[in-house]
Scaffold this motif. Structure first.
Motif, PDB file in Angstrom:
ATOM      1  N   GLU A  54       0.798  -1.182   0.047  1.00 41.16           N
ATOM      2  CA  GLU A  54      -0.132   0.094  -0.002  1.00 41.16           C
ATOM      3  C   GLU A  54       0.786   1.376  -0.035  1.00 41.16           C
ATOM      4  OE1 GLU A  54      -3.556   2.096   2.581  1.00 41.16           O
ATOM      5  OE2 GLU A  54      -3.107   0.104   2.879  1.00 41.16           O
ATOM      6  N   THR A  55       1.739   1.619   1.017  1.00 41.89           N
ATOM      7  CA  THR A  55       2.660   2.583   0.948  1.00 41.89           C
ATOM      8  C   THR A  55       4.092   1.904   1.397  1.00 41.89           C
ATOM      9  OG1 THR A  55       1.121   4.071   1.905  1.00 41.89           O
ATOM     10  CG2 THR A  55       3.510   4.479   2.251  1.00 41.89           C
ATOM     11  N   VAL A  99       4.802   0.447  -9.188  1.00 39.34           N
ATOM     12  CA  VAL A  99       4.637  -1.005  -8.984  1.00 39.34           C
ATOM     13  C   VAL A  99       6.096  -1.589  -9.347  1.00 39.34           C
ATOM     14  CG1 VAL A  99       3.771  -3.351  -9.817  1.00 39.34           C
ATOM     15  CG2 VAL A  99       2.463  -1.082  -9.649  1.00 39.34           C
ATOM     16  N   ALA A 100       6.716  -2.093  -8.207  1.00 37.35           N
ATOM     17  CA  ALA A 100       8.246  -2.675  -8.325  1.00 37.35           C
ATOM     18  C   ALA A 100       8.240  -4.172  -8.855  1.00 37.35           C
ATOM     19  CB  ALA A 100       8.667  -2.643  -7.045  1.00 37.35           C
ATOM     20  N   LEU A 101       9.044  -4.649  -9.403  1.00 32.86           N
ATOM     21  CA  LEU A 101       9.141  -5.834 -10.191  1.00 32.86           C
ATOM     22  C   LEU A 101      10.302  -6.501  -9.595  1.00 32.86           C
ATOM     23  CD1 LEU A 101       7.474  -5.253 -13.413  1.00 32.86           C
ATOM     24  CD2 LEU A 101       6.347  -6.201 -11.495  1.00 32.86           C
ATOM     25  N   SER A 102      10.458  -7.798  -9.448  1.00 33.10           N
ATOM     26  CA  SER A 102      11.758  -8.420  -9.194  1.00 33.10           C
ATOM     27  C   SER A 102      12.375  -8.905 -10.421  1.00 33.10           C
ATOM     28  CB  SER A 102      11.286  -9.661  -8.492  1.00 33.10           C
ATOM     29  OG  SER A 102      10.713 -10.777  -9.147  1.00 33.10           O
ATOM     30  N   VAL A 103      13.739  -9.389 -10.226  1.00 37.02           N
ATOM     31  CA  VAL A 103      14.183  -9.799 -11.432  1.00 37.02           C
ATOM     32  C   VAL A 103      14.807 -11.411 -10.933  1.00 37.02           C
ATOM     33  CG1 VAL A 103      15.112  -7.813 -12.334  1.00 37.02           C
ATOM     34  CG2 VAL A 103      16.494  -9.004 -10.759  1.00 37.02           C
ATOM     35  N   ASN A 104      15.219 -12.260 -11.918  1.00 38.71           N
ATOM     36  CA  ASN A 104      15.705 -13.712 -11.720  1.00 38.71           C
ATOM     37  C   ASN A 104      16.873 -13.758 -12.741  1.00 38.71           C
ATOM     38  OD1 ASN A 104      15.807 -16.234 -11.454  1.00 38.71           O
ATOM     39  ND2 ASN A 104      13.961 -16.971 -12.186  1.00 38.71           N
ATOM     40  N   GLN A 108       4.646 -17.166 -15.295  1.00 39.18           N
ATOM     41  CA  GLN A 108       4.225 -17.356 -13.700  1.00 39.18           C
ATOM     42  C   GLN A 108       4.604 -16.068 -12.840  1.00 39.18           C
ATOM     43  OE1 GLN A 108       5.631 -20.469 -11.657  1.00 39.18           O
ATOM     44  NE2 GLN A 108       4.461 -20.192  -9.980  1.00 39.18           N
ATOM     45  N   SER A 109       3.780 -15.587 -12.200  1.00 38.81           N
ATOM     46  CA  SER A 109       4.015 -14.383 -11.319  1.00 38.81           C
ATOM     47  C   SER A 109       3.033 -14.372 -10.064  1.00 38.81           C
ATOM     48  CB  SER A 109       3.703 -13.172 -12.079  1.00 38.81           C
ATOM     49  OG  SER A 109       2.198 -12.704 -12.130  1.00 38.81           O
ATOM     50  N   VAL A 110       3.758 -13.743  -8.878  1.00 34.19           N
ATOM     51  CA  VAL A 110       2.980 -13.775  -7.690  1.00 34.19           C
ATOM     52  C   VAL A 110       2.987 -12.122  -7.197  1.00 34.19           C
ATOM     53  CG1 VAL A 110       3.374 -16.000  -6.928  1.00 34.19           C
ATOM     54  CG2 VAL A 110       4.980 -14.084  -6.399  1.00 34.19           C
ATOM     55  N   LEU A 111       2.040 -11.809  -6.206  1.00 32.32           N
ATOM     56  CA  LEU A 111       2.228 -10.720  -5.594  1.00 32.32           C
ATOM     57  C   LEU A 111       2.594 -10.590  -4.088  1.00 32.32           C
ATOM     58  CD1 LEU A 111      -1.586  -9.581  -5.983  1.00 32.32           C
ATOM     59  CD2 LEU A 111       0.317  -8.666  -7.436  1.00 32.32           C
ATOM     60  N   ASN A 112       3.179  -9.632  -4.026  1.00 36.64           N
ATOM     61  CA  ASN A 112       4.178  -9.528  -2.602  1.00 36.64           C
ATOM     62  C   ASN A 112       3.390  -8.100  -2.033  1.00 36.64           C
ATOM     63  OD1 ASN A 112       5.995  -7.865  -0.735  1.00 36.64           O
ATOM     64  ND2 ASN A 112       7.154  -9.883  -1.226  1.00 36.64           N
ATOM     65  N   GLU A 113       2.793  -8.138  -0.957  1.00 31.40           N
ATOM     66  CA  GLU A 113       1.936  -7.118  -0.270  1.00 31.40           C
ATOM     67  C   GLU A 113       2.627  -6.483   1.050  1.00 31.40           C
ATOM     68  OE1 GLU A 113      -1.498  -9.035   0.608  1.00 31.40           O
ATOM     69  OE2 GLU A 113      -2.162  -8.778  -0.889  1.00 31.40           O
ATOM     70  N   SER A 114       4.228  -6.700   1.057  1.00 31.80           N
ATOM     71  CA  SER A 114       4.909  -6.210   2.188  1.00 31.80           C
ATOM     72  C   SER A 114       6.202  -5.467   1.777  1.00 31.80           C
ATOM     73  CB  SER A 114       5.238  -7.315   3.111  1.00 31.80           C
ATOM     74  OG  SER A 114       5.628  -8.477   2.739  1.00 31.80           O
ATOM     75  N   ARG A 115       6.852  -5.869   0.746  1.00 27.69           N
ATOM     76  CA  ARG A 115       8.262  -5.639   0.624  1.00 27.69           C
ATOM     77  C   ARG A 115       8.263  -4.073   0.252  1.00 27.69           C
ATOM     78  NH1 ARG A 115      12.658  -4.941  -3.018  1.00 27.69           N
ATOM     79  NH2 ARG A 115      14.520  -5.779  -2.225  1.00 27.69           N
ATOM     80  N   GLY A 116       9.398  -3.269   0.963  1.00 29.99           N
ATOM     81  CA  GLY A 116       9.428  -1.847   0.694  1.00 29.99           C
ATOM     82  C   GLY A 116      10.289  -1.753  -0.821  1.00 29.99           C
ATOM     83  N   SER A 132       1.618   2.002  -3.903  1.00 33.34           N
ATOM     84  CA  SER A 132       1.511   1.195  -5.180  1.00 33.34           C
ATOM     85  C   SER A 132       0.120   1.672  -5.769  1.00 33.34           C
ATOM     86  CB  SER A 132       1.563  -0.124  -4.521  1.00 33.34           C
ATOM     87  OG  SER A 132       1.722  -0.898  -5.734  1.00 33.34           O
ATOM     88  N   ASP A 133      -0.019   0.749  -6.533  1.00 31.43           N
ATOM     89  CA  ASP A 133      -1.570   0.771  -7.321  1.00 31.43           C
ATOM     90  C   ASP A 133      -2.044  -0.719  -7.328  1.00 31.43           C
ATOM     91  OD1 ASP A 133      -3.484   0.962  -8.962  1.00 31.43           O
ATOM     92  OD2 ASP A 133      -2.813   2.443 -10.164  1.00 31.43           O
ATOM     93  N   ARG A 134      -2.927  -1.188  -6.512  1.00 29.51           N
ATOM     94  CA  ARG A 134      -3.242  -2.503  -6.550  1.00 29.51           C
ATOM     95  C   ARG A 134      -3.941  -2.941  -8.009  1.00 29.51           C
ATOM     96  NH1 ARG A 134      -3.308  -6.678  -2.702  1.00 29.51           N
ATOM     97  NH2 ARG A 134      -4.283  -8.540  -3.805  1.00 29.51           N
ATOM     98  N   SER A 135      -4.598  -2.088  -8.481  1.00 34.04           N
ATOM     99  CA  SER A 135      -5.385  -2.412  -9.791  1.00 34.04           C
ATOM    100  C   SER A 135      -4.164  -2.562 -10.859  1.00 34.04           C
ATOM    101  CB  SER A 135      -6.381  -1.338 -10.124  1.00 34.04           C
ATOM    102  OG  SER A 135      -5.751  -0.162 -10.281  1.00 34.04           O
ATOM    103  N   LEU A 136      -3.277  -1.910 -10.687  1.00 34.21           N
ATOM    104  CA  LEU A 136      -1.891  -1.984 -11.989  1.00 34.21           C
ATOM    105  C   LEU A 136      -1.336  -3.153 -11.610  1.00 34.21           C
ATOM    106  CD1 LEU A 136      -0.482  -1.037 -14.132  1.00 34.21           C
ATOM    107  CD2 LEU A 136       1.168   0.548 -12.581  1.00 34.21           C
ATOM    108  N   SER A 137      -1.070  -3.583 -10.253  1.00 38.79           N
ATOM    109  CA  SER A 137      -0.195  -4.680  -9.811  1.00 38.79           C
ATOM    110  C   SER A 137      -1.094  -5.962 -10.527  1.00 38.79           C
ATOM    111  CB  SER A 137      -0.439  -4.845  -8.455  1.00 38.79           C
ATOM    112  OG  SER A 137       0.705  -3.807  -8.166  1.00 38.79           O
ATOM    113  N   GLU A 138      -2.428  -6.046 -10.499  1.00 36.08           N
ATOM    114  CA  GLU A 138      -3.136  -6.953 -10.884  1.00 36.08           C
ATOM    115  C   GLU A 138      -3.215  -6.972 -12.427  1.00 36.08           C
ATOM    116  OE1 GLU A 138      -4.300  -9.424  -9.327  1.00 36.08           O
ATOM    117  OE2 GLU A 138      -5.017  -8.629  -7.298  1.00 36.08           O
TER     118      GLU A 138
END
Length: 256
Positions: free
Chosen positions: A56-57, A127-132, A98-106, A80-86
């Protein structure tokens, strides 16, 4: 259509510096339309499954040590923007990613140090995104390409990392540029400007000094991700390139 960008985030102290590169970042918002939101891949967030933030923040993560005290009091309280994350997850699913949501990371410094220079008011949803690093470069490109239609919706896509990023080779007293770093970046510039993905996907075997420039790939990956999001028009423009400490590259690429 909103361009997408790759920004090198350099050392965490970049947010305190005044040079040609930080001037470019500080003036960035004056040269493009204001985005509705920002989607950012950070080299400092690694996950085995593509992860999409839905915090959220955001809290500010100080994932570094030994720098100026001032850095540890800085915050970047973007929302963040939950609708954009979705929506991002739906675009990945559409392409079989494949992807998952994270609701806690800064936000780590790969994200907030760049954003604080670009949009210091922290008033644009992020909306932040991870790398692999375990995926092929072609797969990385496809991840970026999956998000390309967001650019038509005034959403800014950013990859934050570094093309030459070898902390063991840094010269903290250097005032010049190391030849090997420039040779790698020159090769890279040629392949990006000609959109030679076949060569780029094999950069570790083909590029001069690639082993030194990219000892581990997590900082290079955001460049491929940002490039992939520009697949529609396939036009790459180098807006800036310089170096810190001899070979830590500070570069900005725009993909139209």
């Amino acid at each position: 259509m909103m361009p997408s960008y790759f920004f090198a985030h350099g050392a965490p102290s970049i947010v305190l510096e005044d040079n040609e590169y930080t001037k470019l970042l500080k003036n960035f918002k004056d040269n493009i339309p204001r985005p509705k939101a920002i989607v950012l891949f950070s080299a400092h967030w690694e996950e085995s499954v593509q992860t999409v933030s839905a915090t959220e923040t955001y809290e500010t993560i100080y994932d570094f040590g030994g720098f100026q005290d001032e850095l540890y009091t800085m915050t970047y309280p973007a929302k963040s923007d939950r609708s954009l994350s979705e929506r991002v997850r739906a675009l990945f699913e559409k392409k079989g990613i494949q992807s998952v949501l994270n609701e806690s990371r800064g936000l780590d410094h790969g994200a907030w140090a760049v954003l604080k220079l670009l949009y210091p008011e922290a008033d644009i949803p992020v909306v932040a995104l991870s790398v692999n690093r375990n995926l092929s470069n072609e797969h990385q490109y496809q991840i970026g390409k999956a998000l390309s239609e967001l650019r038509e919706q005034d959403i800014l896509i950013i990859g934050s990392g570094g093309t030459v990023h070898n902390l063991r080779r840094l010269n903290w007293q250097s005032e010049g540029n190391d030849d090997w770093a420039e040779q790698f970046d020159n090769w890279l510039q040629d392949k990006l400007e000609s959109w030679d993905t076949e060569a780029l996907f094999q950069y570790h075997e083909l590029a001069p000094h690639a082993q030194e420039a990219v000892p581990t790939s997590e900082h290079f990956i955001p460049l491929i991700l940002a490039m992939g999001s520009g697949d529609t028009n396939r036009q790459a423009n180098l807006l800036h390139r310089s170096y810190q400490y001899g070979n830590l590259s500070l570069s900005c690429w725009q993909f139209n």
